[in-house]
Design a protein around this motif. Structure first.
Motif, short mmCIF file in Angstrom:
data_model
loop_
_atom_site.label_atom_id
_atom_site.label_comp_id
_atom_site.label_asym_id
_atom_site.label_seq_id
_atom_site.Cartn_x
_atom_site.Cartn_y
_atom_site.Cartn_z
N TYR A 34 0.79 -1.06 0.08
CA TYR A 34 0.35 -0.25 0.23
C TYR A 34 1.03 1.16 -0.24
O TYR A 34 1.98 1.78 0.48
CB TYR A 34 -0.67 -0.12 1.14
N PRO A 35 0.07 2.38 -0.54
CA PRO A 35 1.11 3.45 -0.50
C PRO A 35 1.37 4.16 1.20
O PRO A 35 0.75 3.90 1.76
CB PRO A 35 0.39 4.99 -1.50
N LEU A 36 2.38 4.57 1.30
CA LEU A 36 3.01 5.42 2.54
C LEU A 36 2.36 6.95 2.60
O LEU A 36 1.85 7.49 1.39
CB LEU A 36 4.00 5.32 2.58
N ASP A 37 1.79 7.78 3.43
CA ASP A 37 1.22 8.40 3.65
C ASP A 37 1.86 9.69 3.59
O ASP A 37 2.94 9.65 4.27
CB ASP A 37 0.44 8.76 4.91
N GLY A 38 2.00 11.14 2.82
CA GLY A 38 2.86 12.01 2.99
C GLY A 38 2.47 13.76 4.04
O GLY A 38 1.69 12.10 5.16
N ALA A 39 2.93 14.47 3.78
CA ALA A 39 3.03 15.54 5.19
C ALA A 39 1.97 15.48 5.28
O ALA A 39 1.67 15.90 6.44
CB ALA A 39 4.35 16.44 5.09
N TRP A 40 0.77 15.59 4.13
CA TRP A 40 -0.67 16.36 4.41
C TRP A 40 -1.81 15.16 4.14
O TRP A 40 -2.62 15.50 3.70
CB TRP A 40 -0.32 16.90 3.58
N GLY A 41 -0.98 14.45 4.14
CA GLY A 41 -2.06 12.55 4.63
C GLY A 41 -1.96 12.50 3.02
O GLY A 41 -2.68 11.13 2.50
#
Length: 103
Positions: A34-41
């Protein structure tokens, strides 16, 4: 409300559980693709740029060339092995013929 000394272990336990949960979910996302979440989701996927695509194409071509070269080297080695083993048999036969003539 709560005295600071009494609430410190409670806050530490909550912080440890929160960090542990975050680490566990991140590990499970990576493990299952699954993709990871960035700084703003926002979801973070690996970037595909033209340079990377070109590099993969060139490496694939080089891999195919090296496989073809390895195949030809294997063929040549088999030929050399056959020549070496045939000459050894031929030499043994010639020695035995010479011994037969000497008797």
């Amino acid at each position: 409300m709560f005295p600071l000394a009494e609430s410190t272990p409670l806050f530490a336990i909550i912080a440890i559980v929160a960090v542990g949960g975050w680490v566990l979910t991140t590990w499970m996302r990576i493990k299952n693709g699954y993709p990871l979440d960035g700084a703003w989701g926002q979801a973070m996927y690996p970037k595909k740029n033209e340079e990377m695509v070109e590099r993969v194409r060139l490496l694939s071509q080089e891999n195919a060339q090296l496989r073809a070269e390895l195949g030809s080297v294997k063929d040549r080695l088999a030929t050399v092995e056959r020549i070496v083993t045939d000459r050894g048999t031929l030499l043994d036969r010639e020695i035995e013929e010479l011994r037969g003539k000497a008797n």
